[in-house]
Design a protein around this motif. Structure first.
Motif, short mmCIF file in Angstrom:
data_model
loop_
_atom_site.label_atom_id
_atom_site.label_comp_id
_atom_site.label_asym_id
_atom_site.label_seq_id
_atom_site.Cartn_x
_atom_site.Cartn_y
_atom_site.Cartn_z
N GLN A 1 -38.13 53.96 64.30
CA GLN A 1 -38.04 53.32 62.83
C GLN A 1 -39.02 53.88 62.00
O GLN A 1 -38.72 54.01 60.90
CB GLN A 1 -38.26 51.83 62.84
CG GLN A 1 -38.10 51.14 61.54
CD GLN A 1 -36.74 51.35 61.22
OE1 GLN A 1 -35.63 50.86 61.89
NE2 GLN A 1 -36.37 51.85 59.68
N ILE B 1 -37.71 57.42 60.95
CA ILE B 1 -36.62 57.12 60.16
C ILE B 1 -37.19 56.75 58.61
O ILE B 1 -36.74 57.46 57.55
CB ILE B 1 -35.74 56.38 60.63
CG1 ILE B 1 -34.68 56.56 61.62
CG2 ILE B 1 -34.71 55.70 59.23
CD1 ILE B 1 -33.94 55.72 62.60
N VAL C 1 -36.91 58.93 55.17
CA VAL C 1 -36.15 58.52 54.03
C VAL C 1 -36.95 58.76 52.86
O VAL C 1 -36.71 59.24 51.67
CB VAL C 1 -35.91 56.97 54.06
CG1 VAL C 1 -35.45 56.30 52.84
CG2 VAL C 1 -34.66 56.78 55.10
N LYS D 1 -31.12 62.96 59.82
CA LYS D 1 -29.90 62.11 59.79
C LYS D 1 -29.20 61.98 61.35
O LYS D 1 -28.82 60.76 61.61
CB LYS D 1 -28.82 63.44 59.26
CG LYS D 1 -28.75 63.38 57.79
CD LYS D 1 -28.00 64.38 57.35
CE LYS D 1 -28.26 64.74 55.84
NZ LYS D 1 -27.31 66.06 55.47
N LYS E 1 -30.95 58.85 62.19
CA LYS E 1 -30.26 57.61 61.75
C LYS E 1 -29.07 57.26 62.33
O LYS E 1 -28.85 56.20 62.73
CB LYS E 1 -30.08 57.70 60.23
CG LYS E 1 -31.33 57.74 59.27
CD LYS E 1 -31.19 58.02 57.90
CE LYS E 1 -30.55 56.81 57.17
NZ LYS E 1 -30.31 57.18 55.73
N ASN E 2 -28.26 58.36 62.75
CA ASN E 2 -27.14 58.06 63.33
C ASN E 2 -27.32 57.58 64.79
O ASN E 2 -26.41 56.54 65.26
CB ASN E 2 -26.29 59.45 63.60
CG ASN E 2 -25.54 60.06 62.25
OD1 ASN E 2 -25.49 59.13 61.26
ND2 ASN E 2 -25.40 61.31 61.87
N GLN F 1 -29.75 55.58 65.71
CA GLN F 1 -30.19 54.47 65.67
C GLN F 1 -28.87 53.38 65.43
O GLN F 1 -28.73 52.34 66.23
CB GLN F 1 -30.79 54.04 64.52
CG GLN F 1 -31.44 52.65 64.23
CD GLN F 1 -32.49 52.39 63.07
OE1 GLN F 1 -31.97 52.98 61.78
NE2 GLN F 1 -33.54 51.74 63.31
N ASN F 2 -27.71 53.76 64.59
CA ASN F 2 -26.48 53.07 64.47
C ASN F 2 -25.66 53.19 65.81
O ASN F 2 -25.26 52.04 66.15
CB ASN F 2 -25.86 53.48 63.10
CG ASN F 2 -26.45 53.30 62.06
OD1 ASN F 2 -27.23 52.36 61.84
ND2 ASN F 2 -26.23 54.16 61.11
#
Length: 194
Positions: free
Chosen positions: A56, A59, A63, A93, A96-97, A99-100
């Motif tokens: 986190q 990320i 951002v 990116k 982030k991907n 994490q999802n």
């Protein structure tokens, strides 16, 4: 009369033999399901153990730095800066991907565990016939194999992405400092307390 007695005993023996064989098949399928569930849960535990705070923070940094770069850097970059910026964007990116996708995989494993438990309960109760049982067990094997492959791929993406992010971060911070009077933008949410 003697032949009738032998015939009756033979028929009874065959019926008992079939039910014992059927019970052995059910027990074997239960063991298979337990093994599959154990392998899947082991992999999901590894996925759960990913350092979510580090993820986190990375990320968040991505951002905020990305936003700063898009708002403030409009001039030409040299090749090294461009390469580092490209690696920074790509790795951010990917994180982030990851994490999802991690959350999706963990949710999927809960569903599969539920289905395995229901199937095992049916097996213990000798509910489905063996042909239907083979079909369901085969389907669950395929789903678990897909889940394990996806989890392995996501962990690889995470480790590579984090390494690439940390490597490119130094160059991106230099780029930002060069364009921002030697200062980095303040990241307010970087003090996560989980």
């Amino acid at each position: 009369m003697k032949n009738l007695g032998y015939s009756l005993m033979l028929v009874m023996g065959l019926i008992l033999g079939q039910s014992c064989n059927k019970a052995e098949n059910y027990a074997e399928k239960i063991k298979t399901l337990d093994s599959l569930g154990g392998a899947m849960n082991s992999r999901m535990l590894e996925l759960q153990k990913v350092d979510t705070i580090l993820l986190q923070k990375s990320i968040n940094r991505f951002v905020y730095y990305k936003e700063f770069i898009e708002l403030n850097i409009h001039d030409t970059l040299d090749k090294i800066e461009a390469d580092q910026l490209f690696d920074f964007y790509e790795s951010g990116k990917n994180l982030k991907n990851f994490q999802n996708n991690r959350n999706l995989l963990l949710s999927r494993s809960v569903l599969i565990n539920s289905q395995l438990n229901k199937l095992a309960t049916d097996l213990k109760n000798n509910s489905p016939d063996l042909e239907l049982l083979e079909k369901f067990t085969g389907h669950e094997k395929q789903e678990i194999a897909r889940l394990l492959d996806a989890a392995t791929a996501q962990q690889t993406i995470y480790h590579r992405g984090l390494e690439q992010f940390q490597t490119s971060l130094k160059g991106v911070e230099l780029l930002i400092r060069k364009r921002n009077n030697g200062e980095l933008p303040t990241i307010i949410k970087d003090t996560l307390s989980y």
